[in-house]
Design a protein around this motif. Sequence first.
Motif, short mmCIF file in Angstrom:
data_model
loop_
_atom_site.label_atom_id
_atom_site.label_comp_id
_atom_site.label_asym_id
_atom_site.label_seq_id
_atom_site.Cartn_x
_atom_site.Cartn_y
_atom_site.Cartn_z
N SER A 74 0.65 -1.36 -0.06
CA SER A 74 0.00 -0.04 0.07
C SER A 74 0.68 1.25 0.02
O SER A 74 0.72 2.13 -0.58
CB SER A 74 -0.82 -0.03 1.22
N THR A 90 0.98 3.90 -2.79
CA THR A 90 0.36 5.45 -2.67
C THR A 90 1.40 6.35 -2.96
O THR A 90 1.25 7.35 -3.26
CB THR A 90 0.36 5.54 -1.03
N SER A 91 2.58 6.07 -3.12
CA SER A 91 3.88 6.81 -3.59
C SER A 91 3.92 7.09 -4.89
O SER A 91 3.92 8.12 -5.46
CB SER A 91 5.06 6.38 -3.17
N PRO A 97 -1.15 8.95 -5.31
CA PRO A 97 -1.65 9.37 -3.76
C PRO A 97 -3.03 9.11 -3.61
O PRO A 97 -3.30 8.97 -2.43
CB PRO A 97 -1.38 10.80 -3.52
N SER A 98 -3.76 9.15 -4.59
CA SER A 98 -5.17 9.04 -4.41
C SER A 98 -5.46 7.35 -3.81
O SER A 98 -6.81 7.24 -3.44
CB SER A 98 -5.97 9.20 -5.61
N PHE A 99 -4.51 6.56 -3.69
CA PHE A 99 -4.86 5.37 -3.13
C PHE A 99 -5.36 5.40 -1.88
O PHE A 99 -6.27 4.53 -1.64
CB PHE A 99 -3.48 4.46 -3.54
N LEU A 100 -4.30 5.95 -1.04
CA LEU A 100 -4.99 5.97 0.32
C LEU A 100 -5.76 6.76 0.79
O LEU A 100 -5.86 7.37 1.91
CB LEU A 100 -3.44 6.04 1.25
N THR A 101 -7.14 7.32 -0.06
CA THR A 101 -7.98 7.81 0.34
C THR A 101 -9.12 7.22 0.89
O THR A 101 -9.29 5.96 0.42
CB THR A 101 -8.51 8.92 -0.69
#
Lengths: 505, 336, 331
Positions: free
Chosen positions: B24, B28-29, B32-36
Amino acid sequence: MAKELLEVKNISKAYTGVQALDNVSISIKRGEIHCLVGENGSGKSTLTKIIAGVVKADEGEIIINGRFYQNLHAIDSIREGIQVIYQDLSLFPNLSVAENISLNQMIERKSKLISWKDVTNTARTELKNIREKLDLGEKVEDISMASRQIVAICRALTQGAKLIIMDEPTSALTKTEIDSLFSVILDLKRKGISTLFISHKISEVLEISEKVTILRDGRKVGEYSIDELDNDKLIFLMTGKKIAYPRFKYKEKEHHEKMLLEVRDLSKRGNFENVNFKLRSGEILGITGLLGSGRTELALSLFGLNKADSGEIYIDGKQVKINSTQDAVKLRISYLPEDRLSQGLFIEQSISNNIIITILRKILNRLRLISNIKRENSINKWSKELEIKTPSLEAAAQSLSGGNQQRVVLARWLATNPKVFILDCPTIGIDIASKSNIYSIIRDLANAGMGIILISDEIPEALQNCNRILVMSKGRIVKKIDDASSITEDELFNIVGKKELNKVG
Amino acid sequence: MKKKIKRIFSHSEIYLFFIIIIFSIILTSINPSFLTLENLFDLIKSSAGMGILAVGFFIVLLSGGIDVSFTAIAIAGQYISANVLMATGVDNIYLAFLISCSVGILLGAINGLLISVFKLPTLIVTLGTLSAFHGALLAFVGTKAINTAELPDCFKVFGHNNIFVLTRADGTSYGLSVYALILLGVVIMSWLILKYTMLGRGIHAIGGNRDSAVRAGFNIVGIQFFIYCYVGFLAGIMGVMHISLLRYSNPMYIVGTELGVIAAVVLGGARITGGTGSIIGTLLGVVMISILEKNLVLMGLSSYWHQLFVGLIIIISVSITSYQNKRRGIRSLTFR
Amino acid sequence: MLGKYSKTIVLFTIMVGIIIIMSIFIPDKFLTVINFQSMASQIPEFGLLALAMMIAMMTGGIDLSVVSITNLTGVIAAVILTKLVSPQMGEGLITLIIILAILVAIISSLVCGLLSGVLIAYVGVPPILATLGTMGLFLGIAIVITEGHGITGFPDKFLFIGSGTIWIIPVPFIIFIVCALIVALVLNKTSLGLSIQMLGSNPVASWFAGISNNSILVKTYMISGLLAGISSVIMISRVNSMRPGYGYAYLLTAILVIVLGGVNPSGGFGTITGVVVGVIILQLLQSGFNILAFSPFFKKFIWGFMLLLVMVINFIIAKYQQRSRKLKIHP
C-alpha cells in the motif's frame, strides 16, 4: 459390586488361516495395574480390540462391572468406562492441548456450543489430577510425544474412565518420560482407575505391573502376580522353549575376510552418533536395542533414505556416498522395511509386480521394453525359491498371508543379488513356521557370501541367528558382542533392558 | 506476554499483513489517491463479494475438502432470483435474498450429499457439479442477459445503499456501502460458528485428523453436509450483491473467477490438507488480491496480466508452505 | 475375475450399444461418412488431453493445467506461424518454419510439464494446487502475449495437420492413435510405466523399493505436458486460429472420460484402452447431441451430470464387491 472390573472368559478369534486368539481369559480388578505381555504377533492387539468392542470375538464372554455382554459394541465398552489409547494416540494435531483433552466430553454431553472456559477448566482439572503441567494453548502438533501421551490420558479421564488400556505407550519415549508416565499410572491407581498396559518390553513390565498376563501365539501362557516373576522367568514364559535350532555359525571361508561394509564415525544429529562397525561377507550381524535406539535410522542411512551428517561408509574397502536409494541399490545394498504393509508392499498390485519392481532393468529386452519371457522367468524363479504359496502370481498382494507377503518383499530384494542385506524386524506378526523358514533363508544367504544385518526386537531371534551383535541405545552403540555364542539370553536381556534402569536407579 | 508475542508472529497471517502494508505504501507513493477514504470504501464495496465467497471456500478447505462449484451456485442464485422477481413483479430485495440463498442451499446440499454420503473425492465432484449447475442454469432457465432497464429497482437501490455518507469539497458525496456490513455479518457469523460451536470444532477436527474425528464421535456426515450447504448459502448472498453492484445480470458471469478466490484463501495461509488457516488470513488474502487486481495498471501492467499474477501468487504461496511442510516431514522421517 | 479388463469390456459393450441405438434412431445423419469423419477429427484434440490427464492421475495426482498448456503452446506456435511467415517466402522456407513452430510448441509443452513436475516432486506442493497455479500462470502468459486477441491465418501446409486426410482417415486421428499406442506401450511395457503405476499405488513403498519418486513424477508431468502440446498443434491447425481461453470445457470432459474409462482417481490403476473407449463413447454422444441440436449448455449439464453418475455407480459397485468379498470369508 463385583470385585472384578473386567472379566474376559475363553475368547477365541480367527482370521483367514490364522488363529489370532485361542481360548484366552483375562481378568482385571479395580485399581489394578495389569500388563498384557507377549511378543509381536502373540494376539495382544486382537484381544485389546475385542475388549474395546471394536472387533467381535468368535467365542467367549465379556463381563464388565458385573454386566454380561454377548455382543459388545464400542459404545457399550466406552459407557462402561473402558478407554483405549492406541499407539497413534488419535489426537488432533491442529487443535490445542486443552481442546484435545476436552473434546470427547463435549461431544458426549451433546452440547451444541463450546464454552472455552469449560474447555480450559476441564483440561486444567484433569492435568491437576495426575499432577502434570502442560501449556493448554499449544497446538498438539507442536508438543513432544510424551506430552501428547499425557493429553491422551487426560482425554480418557474426562470420559470417566475406569480402565485405561495403553497400547505400547512407551515406544517413542525417553527413559525420563517413561518414569513420568509410570508415576501417572500410579496416580490413576490411587484414584481406583485400572490400567491395562500392553507391552513386550520386559524391563518396563517388571517395573510397573502388579499382575501380568502372558500371551504366546494366541494362547494364554499364564497369569502371574509380579512377585512370582523375575526377568528370567518372564523371558522364558514369553518365548517358550527354545526352538531346537542350532545357532548360526559364521563360516570364515577365506583367510582374507572380505570386509563388505565398514562404517566409521557415522553421525546424524538427533538420530545416532559415532557409529562404528564392520560387516564381513558371510556374517549375520544383529542390531538390537529398545525402540528409539536409532537402529532403523541407522539402517535407513545405509539405504539412502536418511543421509548421515558426518562419517564414512566403505563398501569393499572403497569409500562411498549413499545419498539416495538408487545409490544404495547400485552398491547392491538392500533393505527390508519394518512396516511390511505400508512400506514394503504395493498391496493392491499383483504379486508379480511386487517382485519385479526392483529388477526392472534386468528384464528389459534390446528395445528397452519389458520382456514377457524375462519377466515370467524372474517371477517364477523367485516365487519358487522362496516358496510363495498362491493360486496365481497375478493375484493382488493383499490376498497373501503375512508370512507369504514377507517372502514377496524378500524375493524382490534377493532378485537384485545384494551384497549387503539389511532386514528390519523381518519376522513381526508372522507365524512360527514361516519364521523358521525365513531364518533358514537368511542363513543360507549368509553361507553363500552375503553380508546380513538383522535388526531385531527379539533377543532369542538375535542370538540364534547372528554371530555378532551390536546393542544400541539412544543412538549409540553401547555394547559390541563379538561372539553371540558366548552370551546367554538373560545376559543379553539385561544389557538391553536393565542398562536403562540402572541409569536412573 | 513474550509467549503471546511469539505466538502472534508464528502465524503466517502477520507476514501477509506486513506485505499488504508495504504494498500500500508503494502504491500510494505512485498514486496518492490510493490511500484515500473514498478509494478504500470503493475497494471494500467491490471486494466484499469475493470476500464472502472466500470465507465459504476457506471453511471447505478447513475441513480438508475443496469446492470449486461456488461460482456456478452464485450465478444460479442471482439469475434465478432476478428472473423470479421480474416474472412476479415483486420488487423486494429481501425476497431476492431469500430466493438466491434457497437456491444456494439446495445446490450446496447436492454437493453435500455426493460428498458426505457417497464419499466421493471432493475436487472431482465439485468440478462435476460446477459444470452440471452452470449447464442446467443456462439450458433450463435461460441465457438472456438482464440489462439495467429491465432489472427490478430493488437491486439498484440496494447497490446504492450506504451506511453513512461523506461529502467531498465540491458537494458530491460518497459513502461506505452496506456491503461492508454484509461482509462483516458473514465474517462474524462464520467466526462464531467455527469458534464457539461443536459444529465448528468438528470442522477443524475433520480437517486435522479425519480418523480421530470419527473415533471421537463427531457426526462426519452431518458436518460435511452442513459445510457445503453453508457455502451455497454464502454464494447465494454474493449472487445478489453482485447483481446489485453491476446493475446487470449475465448468466455467463462469475463462473471462471474461481482461481482468484482460491488464490486469496491460499495466500491467507489455509492449507489444502485441512485443519489450518483463519478467517483473518482469508480476508487479508482477499485484500491483497483485490488491491493487485485494481492496481495492476498503476504498476504499469495492463489488465491482461491479471491471470498471470493470480497463477504466480498461488504458485509462490503454496510453494513456501509446502516446502516448509516437506522439511518438517523429512526431519521426522515420516514418508508421505 | 477378468480383473482390470472387466471394466473395459463393459465399456466396449456400452459403446457398441450407443452406436446401435443411434443407428436406429438417427440413421440418416449418423451413419454417414461425413459424420464419422467429423467425429474422427474431433476425437484427437480431446483424446490427447484425456491421455495427458490420465497419466497424471495414474500417479495419484491430477493435472489441471493441461488446457492452459494447450493454450500457451498454441499461442506460441501461432505467433511463430504468423509473424515469421510472409507471403513471398518459398515453399521450403515455409515448411521449415512450420516445423520450427511445431518443435517450439513441443518443447514449451515439455517445459510447462517440467514446472508442474518440479513443484510437485521437489517442492512438495500437492498436485491440485500446483496445477491450479500453473493453470493460471500458463493461461496468463498466453493472454499477455496475445493481449487477449486471437491469432489467425496460418500457412496452408500447416492446416493439413488438422484438416487433411490420409486415405479417408483424418490426420489428427492417426496422430491420436499413434500417441495412444505409444503411451500404452510406455505404461505397460517400460520400466517408467510400471514405476508410474506402482508409485500411484503406494508412494511410500515406492521410496522403499528404490524407485526415484521425484524423477518419475517430473517425467509424468512432462509427458502430460507433451500430450497437451501435441493436442494444441492439432487444435490450432484444425480451426486455423488461436485465442486464449479456448478449450476449457475440455477440462471437465477429460476427467469424465478417464473416470468413465476406469481410471482410479487415487492412482495406480487404469488402462489406455478404457480411456480410448471412453473418449469414443463421449464423441459418439457429442455427435448425437449435435445431430439432435442440443444446446451447448445442455451438453455442459449432461457432462457434469454424467461424471457424477459414473462416480456414484463406481461407488455402489465397489461397495457391492466389498460385501461379497466379506461374505466369502465369513459365510
